[in-house]
Design a protein around this motif. Structure first.
Motif, short mmCIF file in Angstrom:
data_model
loop_
_atom_site.label_atom_id
_atom_site.label_comp_id
_atom_site.label_asym_id
_atom_site.label_seq_id
_atom_site.Cartn_x
_atom_site.Cartn_y
_atom_site.Cartn_z
N GLY A 1 0.81 -1.19 0.00
CA GLY A 1 -0.03 -0.11 0.09
C GLY A 1 0.94 1.24 0.14
N TYR A 2 1.76 1.31 0.83
CA TYR A 2 2.70 2.31 0.60
C TYR A 2 3.34 2.50 -0.54
CZ TYR A 2 6.57 5.42 2.21
OH TYR A 2 7.47 6.61 2.43
N HIS A 3 3.87 1.54 -1.05
CA HIS A 3 4.49 1.73 -2.61
C HIS A 3 3.30 2.39 -3.34
CE1 HIS A 3 8.31 -1.37 -1.75
NE2 HIS A 3 8.37 -0.06 -1.25
N SER A 4 2.23 1.86 -3.37
CA SER A 4 1.28 2.24 -4.22
C SER A 4 0.95 3.77 -3.96
CB SER A 4 -0.16 1.68 -4.27
OG SER A 4 0.12 0.19 -4.49
N ILE A 5 1.11 4.20 -2.85
CA ILE A 5 0.89 5.71 -2.58
C ILE A 5 2.14 6.62 -3.17
CG2 ILE A 5 0.90 7.31 -0.79
CD1 ILE A 5 -0.57 5.18 0.90
N ARG A 6 3.27 6.16 -3.02
CA ARG A 6 4.46 6.66 -3.31
C ARG A 6 4.50 6.65 -5.02
NH1 ARG A 6 4.60 9.74 -0.79
NH2 ARG A 6 6.45 10.46 -1.89
N HIS A 7 4.24 5.58 -5.60
CA HIS A 7 3.96 5.88 -7.15
C HIS A 7 2.99 6.78 -7.46
CE1 HIS A 7 6.39 2.34 -8.55
NE2 HIS A 7 6.02 1.45 -7.46
N ARG A 8 1.77 6.95 -6.79
CA ARG A 8 0.94 7.88 -6.99
C ARG A 8 1.60 9.20 -6.92
NH1 ARG A 8 -1.85 10.88 -3.40
NH2 ARG A 8 -3.63 11.76 -4.13
N SER A 9 2.26 9.29 -5.96
CA SER A 9 2.84 10.68 -5.71
C SER A 9 3.59 11.10 -6.93
CB SER A 9 3.66 10.59 -4.39
OG SER A 9 4.07 11.95 -4.00
N THR A 10 4.46 10.28 -7.47
CA THR A 10 5.46 10.53 -8.48
C THR A 10 4.69 10.65 -9.53
OG1 THR A 10 7.21 9.26 -7.49
CG2 THR A 10 7.39 9.67 -9.63
N ASP A 11 3.63 9.82 -9.89
CA ASP A 11 2.94 9.88 -11.16
C ASP A 11 2.05 11.25 -11.05
OD1 ASP A 11 3.90 7.77 -12.85
OD2 ASP A 11 2.94 6.47 -11.40
N VAL A 12 1.55 11.71 -10.09
CA VAL A 12 0.85 12.73 -10.11
C VAL A 12 1.58 14.02 -10.27
CG1 VAL A 12 -0.34 14.34 -8.49
CG2 VAL A 12 -0.97 12.25 -8.28
N HIS A 13 2.75 13.85 -9.95
CA HIS A 13 3.76 15.23 -10.42
C HIS A 13 4.07 15.04 -11.67
CE1 HIS A 13 7.10 17.93 -9.76
NE2 HIS A 13 7.92 16.96 -11.03
N ARG A 14 4.21 13.74 -12.25
CA ARG A 14 4.40 13.77 -13.72
C ARG A 14 3.31 14.21 -14.42
NH1 ARG A 14 6.38 8.59 -17.43
NH2 ARG A 14 8.32 9.95 -17.22
N ARG A 15 1.92 13.97 -14.12
CA ARG A 15 0.84 14.58 -14.70
C ARG A 15 0.57 15.96 -14.62
NH1 ARG A 15 -4.28 12.56 -11.71
NH2 ARG A 15 -3.85 14.68 -10.28
N ASP A 16 0.57 16.37 -13.19
CA ASP A 16 0.49 17.82 -12.92
C ASP A 16 1.57 18.69 -13.44
OD1 ASP A 16 -1.96 16.77 -11.96
OD2 ASP A 16 -1.55 17.22 -9.96
N VAL A 17 2.78 18.49 -13.17
CA VAL A 17 3.76 19.61 -13.42
C VAL A 17 4.40 19.13 -14.88
CG1 VAL A 17 6.11 20.29 -12.66
CG2 VAL A 17 4.19 19.67 -10.90
N LEU A 18 4.80 17.88 -15.04
CA LEU A 18 5.39 17.47 -16.37
C LEU A 18 4.48 17.44 -17.62
CD1 LEU A 18 8.38 15.05 -15.18
CD2 LEU A 18 8.56 17.50 -15.45
N ARG A 19 3.36 17.34 -17.09
CA ARG A 19 2.16 17.12 -18.08
C ARG A 19 2.29 15.90 -19.21
NH1 ARG A 19 -1.16 20.67 -16.34
NH2 ARG A 19 -0.88 22.49 -15.92
N ASN A 20 3.00 14.85 -18.71
CA ASN A 20 3.11 13.72 -19.67
C ASN A 20 3.06 12.48 -19.07
OD1 ASN A 20 5.59 13.66 -18.01
ND2 ASN A 20 6.81 13.29 -20.21
#
Length: 149
Positions: A71-90
């Protein structure tokens, strides 16, 4: 052959010569050895049962920790991919899937871990915990210990 006399054969008093008492002494010694061996084996059986119980307990704890870390790893993946989605937009399709899995992991309840936050004084708003789970931190932790017994 020697003359007969009274003597001990183990814990018994006997009458006879030494050659006649020797087999009785050997028999007594053998019984004593067997008794010690049986006692030793009973002790080993008890220790083995204790070890099996400890192993089962540790396996349960590893299973819980494995679930927690996934569960913790899923949350950490989420955090990284949200950054990719919201900041890097890819964000990739796989990234979107990881965001959804992370959302589920973050929103699922974990009463035991949440109760530990209160038990370790990291949180002091226990009314929120009671509202969420219907139990105090002490009650949750007590019940969690019962599952390992």
């Amino acid at each position: 052959m020697g003359s007969a006399e009274y003597g001990a054969a183990g814990e018994r008093n006997t009458y006879g010569n030494q050659a006649g008492r020797d087999p009785l002494e050997d028999r007594y010694d053998m019984k004593e050895r067997i008794k010690r061996l049986e006692d030793w084996m009973t002790n080993i059986d008890t220790q083995m049962a204790d070890h099996h119980a400890q192993i089962a307990d540790l396996q349960d704890r590893v299973e819980i920790l494995t679930t927690d870390i996934e569960g913790y790893h899923s949350i950490r993946h989420r955090s990284t991919d949200v950054h990719r989605r919201d900041v890097l937009r890819n964000v990739t399709e796989q990234g979107s899937i990881k965001i959804n899995k992370g959302n589920i992991a973050a929103d699922e309840g974990d009463a035991i871990t949440d109760a530990m936050l209160y038990a370790t004084h990291q949180r002091d708003d226990e009314d929120v915990l009671i509202s969420l789970y219907g139990l105090t931190a002490d009650q949750i932790l007590f019940l969690s210990m019962c599952q390992f017994i």
